[in-house]
Design an enzyme around this catalytic site. Sequence first.
Site, PDB file in Angstrom:
ATOM      1  N   GLU A 185     -38.820   7.914 -15.318  1.00 24.45           N
ATOM      2  CA  GLU A 185     -38.148   8.271 -16.565  1.00 24.45           C
ATOM      3  C   GLU A 185     -38.782   9.576 -17.016  1.00 24.45           C
ATOM      4  OE1 GLU A 185     -37.888   9.254 -20.097  1.00 24.45           O
ATOM      5  OE2 GLU A 185     -38.886   7.388 -20.661  1.00 24.45           O
ATOM      6  N   CYS A 205     -38.472  10.139 -26.034  1.00 24.46           N
ATOM      7  CA  CYS A 205     -37.715  10.744 -24.939  1.00 24.46           C
ATOM      8  C   CYS A 205     -36.214  10.735 -25.186  1.00 24.46           C
ATOM      9  CB  CYS A 205     -38.038  10.030 -23.632  1.00 24.46           C
ATOM     10  SG  CYS A 205     -37.776   8.259 -23.715  1.00 24.46           S
TER      11      CYS A 205
END
Length: 446
Positions: A217, A251
């Site tokens: 990720e 994020c």
Amino acid sequence: MPGKRATRGQERSALLRKWYDLMMQHKEDLARIITAESGKPLKEAQGEVLYSAQFLEWFSEEARRIYGDVISTASREKRALVLKQPVGVAAVITPVRGGIGRGVSAHWGGARRLWAALKMPSASFLSKGQTWSDGDTWAFAPAPSLLQVRPRQLANQAGIPPGAYNVVPCSRRRAQEVGEALCTDPLVSKISFTGSTATGKALLHHAANSVKRVSMELGGLAPFIVFDSANVDQAVAGAMASKFRNSGQTCVCSNRFLVQSGIHDAFVRKLAEAMRASLRVGNGFEEGTTQGPLINEKAVEKVETHVSDALAKGATLVTGGKRHQLGNNFFEPTLLSNVTRDMLCAREETFGPLAPVIKFHTEEEALAIANAADVGLAGYFYSQDPAQIWRVAERLEVGMVGVNEGLLSAVECPFGGVKQSGLGREGSKYGIDEYLEVKYVCLGGL
């Protein structure tokens, strides 16, 4: 240990559930640790603990439901079976910059990986001694953190054996060395990483030599699109939730606000009003604080650079724009209008409390701007036009889309991106598959 009976699904389920119960019993202590280490508001920290614990609850239930398959064959003398078996030792590499292991996110991204890995039925293992399911999971952090240690203590209290969940902290100076060791060790079968795209590429290079399974990720540049058909008040509320959680340090935070010309001025005005009315910078332990500090001086300098670059190229400062009067790493929530695509804040992930607004005229233009990035983690858009909703949701080049919604993470749903935002998915039934190998067994002579 070779020959040792693997832990049954029901046993793993019960142990993970005990771990969840302990997390809930200690949720206030864990939240206070998060705030003390990262500065984020205590209310946000409490939400982070609850969300993290939900992954334990989810995977404790899914541990019973790892099914194989039986396939019909053309031969009467053969049977085809499909078994799902764990990939092996998983090395989870995740930053510690405030939060239960994930870092500056609003929840523990490590939870999505660790819980999934720990509920596997059986595997190889990295160290000798008592094992959880004949397999181990490693959690690695670039800096020591009590939030890496405390959940492990609770895991031991829940009955998860030593060696099943290992914390490997190290200094920033040695982070690259330790990361390389985990990625190249032949006993490690799986690498799971959260961090920058540049670091992810380096780890991929190391993992390639032994062809390890990898999920990553990485960076994002989330667009937040507001069409003329949107409910502006609803869009402003979603923007506040998406942009300013953990002071813009997640994020999936919105990084670029694309607003259609017909409602552009109204949106900018209402967003500025909402920011001034509801955002309060301060000590995370103080009641009413919504914005804590950025993680370090380097993070503050990046926000300053993005703001100064935009202003030098013609952007308009609507509110904020400088370090907060509290000093240190506190920065004012900032809104810019008249932003253009060539500005740094439109091309790079800011990871701070900066909302740059770009005006667009057509749906095609908005999609072109949104999809021009080489990353694609999350994206958001607001529209009341059903046909437009379907078109844009399908055409946005991201792994996760929020439609008329600024918060999209859920334990039951897959988390991950496309392009250079990463590989694989976390959470949900799809995240379970990241830690499983599919084995075909052909049984003949029947």
